[in-house]
Design a protein around this motif. Structure first.
Motif, PDB file in Angstrom:
ATOM      1  N   PRO A   1       0.963  -6.188  -7.453  1.00 21.91           N
ATOM      2  CA  PRO A   1      -0.346  -6.490  -8.033  1.00 21.91           C
ATOM      3  C   PRO A   1      -1.400  -6.667  -6.939  1.00 21.91           C
ATOM      4  O   PRO A   1      -1.148  -7.294  -5.910  1.00 21.91           O
ATOM      5  N   ARG A   2      -2.568  -6.081  -7.159  1.00 28.41           N
ATOM      6  CA  ARG A   2      -3.718  -6.113  -6.243  1.00 28.41           C
ATOM      7  C   ARG A   2      -3.486  -5.336  -4.952  1.00 28.41           C
ATOM      8  O   ARG A   2      -4.218  -5.476  -3.985  1.00 28.41           O
ATOM      9  N   GLY A   3      -2.418  -4.512  -4.940  1.00 26.32           N
ATOM     10  CA  GLY A   3      -2.206  -3.627  -3.795  1.00 26.32           C
ATOM     11  C   GLY A   3      -3.059  -2.374  -3.924  1.00 26.32           C
ATOM     12  O   GLY A   3      -3.875  -2.239  -4.847  1.00 26.32           O
TER      13      GLY A   3
ATOM     14  N   GLY B   1      -1.481  -3.596 -12.528  1.00 20.01           N
ATOM     15  CA  GLY B   1      -1.561  -4.812 -11.698  1.00 20.01           C
ATOM     16  C   GLY B   1      -2.855  -4.950 -10.917  1.00 20.01           C
ATOM     17  O   GLY B   1      -2.823  -5.330  -9.746  1.00 20.01           O
ATOM     18  N   SER B   2      -3.982  -4.639 -11.553  1.00 19.61           N
ATOM     19  CA  SER B   2      -5.297  -4.768 -10.873  1.00 19.61           C
ATOM     20  C   SER B   2      -5.282  -4.070  -9.517  1.00 19.61           C
ATOM     21  O   SER B   2      -5.658  -4.638  -8.486  1.00 19.61           O
ATOM     22  N   LEU B   3      -4.816  -2.828  -9.539  1.00 22.43           N
ATOM     23  CA  LEU B   3      -4.676  -2.079  -8.287  1.00 22.43           C
ATOM     24  C   LEU B   3      -6.021  -1.549  -7.803  1.00 22.43           C
ATOM     25  O   LEU B   3      -6.959  -1.378  -8.585  1.00 22.43           O
ATOM     26  N   PHE B   4      -6.083  -1.252  -6.505  1.00 22.59           N
ATOM     27  CA  PHE B   4      -7.208  -0.540  -5.902  1.00 22.59           C
ATOM     28  C   PHE B   4      -6.779   0.897  -5.653  1.00 22.59           C
ATOM     29  O   PHE B   4      -5.653   1.144  -5.226  1.00 22.59           O
TER      30      PHE B   4
ATOM     31  N   VAL C   1       0.848  -1.195   0.000  1.00 20.85           N
ATOM     32  CA  VAL C   1       0.000   0.000   0.000  1.00 20.85           C
ATOM     33  C   VAL C   1       0.884   1.245   0.000  1.00 20.85           C
ATOM     34  O   VAL C   1       1.950   1.261   0.609  1.00 20.85           O
ATOM     35  N   VAL C   2       0.408   2.266  -0.712  1.00 18.64           N
ATOM     36  CA  VAL C   2       1.026   3.598  -0.643  1.00 18.64           C
ATOM     37  C   VAL C   2       0.046   4.527   0.059  1.00 18.64           C
ATOM     38  O   VAL C   2      -1.126   4.600  -0.322  1.00 18.64           O
TER      39      VAL C   2
END
Ligand code: NDP
Length: 324
Positions: A228-230, A254-257, A209-210
């Motif tokens: 990815p997915r982060g 990368g399929s991020l949120f 996470v950022v």
């Protein structure tokens, strides 16, 4: 009573100390005599016109003080209670009428200065690390402006949850402070490329996470260092608002949120507010979290406080001392 206002949006020089009647609390309000009021970026956004406001623009979004009177329908507090609040404007003043559902009681062993300094940024760091992306032991986070008010508290709470913390800051002195706060790695993002550094530190995996309060200057690059997915948690914009982007970018990275959270939605009920404030105060009392006061100013000196904050000159939290 004395209060700080801005008639026409603009820089800190537009801040005026004026006289106004003491507010009359409505049925669901409490009249709070302010002792300490926090200095926050949200007031920069109201003052400059980035966020819309009625005129005059009343300043101050965080305060600690004593309840003097309550409206007929108030159940949460009573006269004499020591209270703290955030996300209600008008706290850069001797008195403010606050909806009672926004008030939390200050524990007996916590002074106004600590409570007033901890409220907005403390509950923010709490919701970011405990609710928005609830960090787990062993996860890695990147915290921008990690010597700053909110950033420094995110670093400390992330460590408390057992995460590995990488912090960025804009000077070597601030980088030293970020390490002292407990960050495992600290990067001077003014002289080093934080993308390269984070890749090296994480062995190319990226962070989970950022937490980004800087916005325009860091956002795009931040998306490149998330696994990815982060999740990208964009919670501020001290360098300016982020430009609009296509959702497709989240796919290709990368399929991020992506979330753009606001404290108000994470203290949505009085129960949630009380739980969060009590947990922040508990972490302060236990020594897990230290509230760093980077400067204390009088109401008269508020323009200087905002100049320092906006000029990247500060670490920790700035407060206005309204009463002694
Ligand atoms: P800080 O104490 O973090 O001060 C801002 C810091 O941002 C500076 O010290 C500087 O650190 C860094 N920065 C980078 N670029 C700039 C720039 N161009 N101009 C100014 N500062 C810059 O402030 P706060 O903790 O009070 O707030 C940070 C952000 O978080 C604000 O945008 C605020 O609105 C937001 N926020 C959002 C909340 C929410 O719920 N969404 C709640 C609380 C705050 P360095 O020199 O190290 O780069």
């Amino acid at each position: 009573m004395k209060r700080l206002v801005v008639v026409e949006p603009g820089g800190p020089e537009r801040i005026v100390l004026d006289e106004a009647p003491v507010p009359v609390p409505g049925p669901k309000d409490a009249l709070v005599a302010i002792h300490v009021s926090g200095v926050n970026f949200i007031d920069v956004y109201f003052r400059t016109g980035l966020y819309a406001s009625d005129r005059p623009i009343v300043l101050g979004s965080e305060g600690a003080g004593v309840v003097e009177r309550v409206g007929d329908e108030v159940t949460e507090v009573e006269p004499g209670d020591r209270v703290v609040f955030a996300m209600h404007r008008g706290s850069h003043a001797e008195y403010v009428a606050v909806p009672s559902r926004l008030l939390a009681k200050i524990p007996d062993d916590v002074d106004f200065r600590t409570a007033g300094a901890a409220m907005l940024q403390g509950t923010t760091a709490h919701y970011l690390t405990h609710s928005t992306f609830p960090l787990q032991a062993g996860q890695t986070c990147l915290v921008h402006a990690a010597a700053g008010g909110a950033g420094g508290l995110v670093v400390q709470m992330a460590k408390g949850r057992g995460a590995r913390v990488i912090g960025t800051a804009g000077t070597d002195a601030k980088v030293t402070e970020v390490r002292a706060l407990g960050a495992d790695h600290a990067i001077n993002y003014a002289t080093e490329d934080f993308e390269d550094e984070v890749r090296t530190i994480t062995g190319g995996h990226g962070v989970d996470v950022v937490y980004d309060s800087v916005g325009r200057a860091t956002f795009d690059k931040g998306l490149k260092v998330i696994r990815p997915r982060g999740m990208m948690v964009l919670f501020g914009q001290s360098s300016g608002p982020v430009e609009p982007m296509s959702p497709t970018v989240l796919n290709t990275r990368g399929s991020l949120f992506l979330t753009r959270p606001n404290l108000a939605h994470y203290v949505a009920t009085h129960d949630e507010l009380t739980w969060r404030v009590n947990d922040v105060m508990r972490q302060i009392a236990s020594g897990q979290v230290t509230i760093r006061i980077g400067g204390e100013y009088s109401l008269d000196e508020a323009a200087g406080a905002y100049r320092d904050l906006e000029g990247r000159k500060t670490t920790g939290k700035l407060v206005l001392k309204v009463r002694s």
